[in-house]
Design a protein around this motif. Sequence first.
Motif, PDB file in Angstrom:
ATOM      1  N   ASP A 292       0.828  -1.204   0.000  1.00  5.87           N
ATOM      2  CA  ASP A 292       0.000   0.000   0.000  1.00  5.87           C
ATOM      3  C   ASP A 292       0.865   1.258   0.000  1.00  5.87           C
ATOM      4  O   ASP A 292       0.562   2.235  -0.694  1.00  5.87           O
ATOM      5  N   LYS A 293       1.990   1.232   0.758  1.00  6.95           N
ATOM      6  CA  LYS A 293       2.896   2.389   0.793  1.00  6.95           C
ATOM      7  C   LYS A 293       3.542   2.614  -0.568  1.00  6.95           C
ATOM      8  O   LYS A 293       3.656   3.745  -1.042  1.00  6.95           O
ATOM      9  N   LEU A 294       3.993   1.527  -1.196  1.00  4.78           N
ATOM     10  CA  LEU A 294       4.647   1.647  -2.492  1.00  4.78           C
ATOM     11  C   LEU A 294       3.694   2.202  -3.540  1.00  4.78           C
ATOM     12  O   LEU A 294       4.047   3.104  -4.312  1.00  4.78           O
ATOM     13  N   LEU A 295       2.458   1.701  -3.570  1.00  3.59           N
ATOM     14  CA  LEU A 295       1.475   2.167  -4.545  1.00  3.59           C
ATOM     15  C   LEU A 295       1.121   3.633  -4.310  1.00  3.59           C
ATOM     16  O   LEU A 295       0.959   4.401  -5.261  1.00  3.59           O
ATOM     17  N   THR A 296       1.006   4.021  -3.046  1.00  2.00           N
ATOM     18  CA  THR A 296       0.732   5.423  -2.724  1.00  2.00           C
ATOM     19  C   THR A 296       1.836   6.321  -3.258  1.00  2.00           C
ATOM     20  O   THR A 296       1.578   7.378  -3.847  1.00  2.00           O
ATOM     21  N   GLU A 297       3.087   5.895  -3.073  1.00  2.00           N
ATOM     22  CA  GLU A 297       4.234   6.687  -3.519  1.00  2.00           C
ATOM     23  C   GLU A 297       4.311   6.752  -5.045  1.00  2.00           C
ATOM     24  O   GLU A 297       4.582   7.815  -5.620  1.00  2.00           O
ATOM     25  N   GLU A 298       4.054   5.638  -5.712  1.00  5.97           N
ATOM     26  CA  GLU A 298       4.189   5.563  -7.169  1.00  5.97           C
ATOM     27  C   GLU A 298       3.032   6.225  -7.906  1.00  5.97           C
ATOM     28  O   GLU A 298       3.218   6.829  -8.966  1.00  5.97           O
ATOM     29  N   LEU A 299       1.820   6.108  -7.374  1.00  2.60           N
ATOM     30  CA  LEU A 299       0.627   6.612  -8.072  1.00  2.60           C
ATOM     31  C   LEU A 299       0.237   8.023  -7.647  1.00  2.60           C
ATOM     32  O   LEU A 299      -0.627   8.642  -8.272  1.00  2.60           O
ATOM     33  N   LYS A 300       0.844   8.510  -6.562  1.00  2.00           N
ATOM     34  CA  LYS A 300       0.545   9.858  -6.034  1.00  2.00           C
ATOM     35  C   LYS A 300      -0.922   9.989  -5.621  1.00  2.00           C
ATOM     36  O   LYS A 300      -1.507  11.071  -5.660  1.00  2.00           O
ATOM     37  N   VAL A 301      -1.503   8.876  -5.226  1.00  2.00           N
ATOM     38  CA  VAL A 301      -2.893   8.830  -4.752  1.00  2.00           C
ATOM     39  C   VAL A 301      -2.906   7.948  -3.500  1.00  2.00           C
ATOM     40  O   VAL A 301      -2.230   6.909  -3.478  1.00  2.00           O
ATOM     41  N   PRO A 302      -3.663   8.319  -2.460  1.00  2.06           N
ATOM     42  CA  PRO A 302      -3.704   7.470  -1.264  1.00  2.06           C
ATOM     43  C   PRO A 302      -4.238   6.072  -1.587  1.00  2.06           C
ATOM     44  O   PRO A 302      -5.245   5.927  -2.301  1.00  2.06           O
ATOM     45  N   VAL A 303      -3.565   5.061  -1.092  1.00  2.00           N
ATOM     46  CA  VAL A 303      -3.997   3.673  -1.287  1.00  2.00           C
ATOM     47  C   VAL A 303      -4.257   3.059   0.079  1.00  2.00           C
ATOM     48  O   VAL A 303      -3.410   3.119   0.970  1.00  2.00           O
ATOM     49  N   TYR A 304      -5.459   2.489   0.255  1.00  2.00           N
ATOM     50  CA  TYR A 304      -5.867   1.946   1.543  1.00  2.00           C
ATOM     51  C   TYR A 304      -6.079   0.438   1.444  1.00  2.00           C
ATOM     52  O   TYR A 304      -6.670  -0.057   0.483  1.00  2.00           O
ATOM     53  N   LEU A 305      -5.611  -0.283   2.450  1.00  2.30           N
ATOM     54  CA  LEU A 305      -5.831  -1.728   2.521  1.00  2.30           C
ATOM     55  C   LEU A 305      -7.211  -1.991   3.112  1.00  2.30           C
ATOM     56  O   LEU A 305      -7.566  -1.429   4.154  1.00  2.30           O
ATOM     57  N   ALA A 306      -7.997  -2.819   2.448  1.00  2.00           N
ATOM     58  CA  ALA A 306      -9.338  -3.151   2.940  1.00  2.00           C
ATOM     59  C   ALA A 306      -9.259  -3.826   4.308  1.00  2.00           C
ATOM     60  O   ALA A 306      -8.239  -4.410   4.669  1.00  2.00           O
ATOM     61  N   GLU A 307     -10.342  -3.740   5.055  1.00  2.00           N
ATOM     62  CA  GLU A 307     -10.361  -4.295   6.408  1.00  2.00           C
ATOM     63  C   GLU A 307     -10.122  -5.803   6.405  1.00  2.00           C
ATOM     64  O   GLU A 307      -9.407  -6.334   7.238  1.00  2.00           O
TER      65      GLU A 307
END
Length: 331
Positions: A292-307
């Motif tokens: 999730d951290k890597l995708l947030t950094e690469e896509l410049k959009v917040p990425v959240y892990l589902a519950e």
Amino acid sequence: MFSKDIGIDLGTANVLIHVKGKGVVLDEPSVVAISPKTKQVLAVGAEAHRMIGRAPGTVETVRPLKDGVIADFDMTEKMLTMFIDRLGVKGFMTKPRILICCPVKVTAVEQKAIQDASLKAGARRVYIEEEPKVAAIGAGMDIYQPSGNMIIDIGGGTTDIAVLSMGGIVTSESVKVAGNTFDRDILQFVKKHERLLIGEMTAELIKKEVGTAFPGTAEKTIDVRGRDLATGLPKGITVTSAQAAEAIRESVRAIVLGARNVLEQTPPELSADIIDRGIMLTGGGALLDGLDKLLTEELKVPVYLAENPLGCVVAGTGIMLDHRRANFQKK
């Protein structure tokens, strides 16, 4: 006894089944153990999974699904039949209706194979829905409003990426890289760099314990054993999280590129919604540390892990069965 409506997440790695009124009643690996000579089924699910890499020549373990679709029709049908029979959802004179999921952009032939296998396994009627749509519903996203919702569903065989609005998929991509690919990457890395032959279950254990998509955080290690390629004798080594990250780097990159492609094809108004709402990450492969951290950094959009990443698809089938929306459409 009356039949029950059931929802099935027919995954490359696991099969999960939701029975209306009861919730998730089955969660088993998508593995079948057979006799190579007679093709008789000896075990399915968890029992068959325990035999992988440990069975004698009289037992063969088969994964009947590959890349999210049916690779072995007969074995898939037998596996589904045994799972459904175990649940007791068929009535004396009736059969259950089944909602089953498939990856985006599967062919008509692949959809027909899923439908036929379900019918032969005992369904009265089969409804097929695209996996990211069902996963989004199971993750609690309201996809029926005129606003953009983006999901990345990383299963065992495929990663389905989609932008949804008003109950439908606007843009999507299916990448044949997922959790099982990470396992194979680690297995090949250890073989090449450590000259050690390990099994797929050991590779999966390395992924779960020390695997990471975002190296540089806390360093972890795991001791594993296998067969030394030079001597042929048993040998133990220590694998670090840095090594695991290096092993899966290219596969993780393929998922990032797939997500970028979907974002580039998304209409501007929906892109604005996604920036506000973020991207939801679901599926068993989403549990990879730091993804999730890597995708947030690469896509410049917040990425959240589902519950509950593993249970989103099957939970979505349950919601769709309960509400019986108009878009519960037979393919």
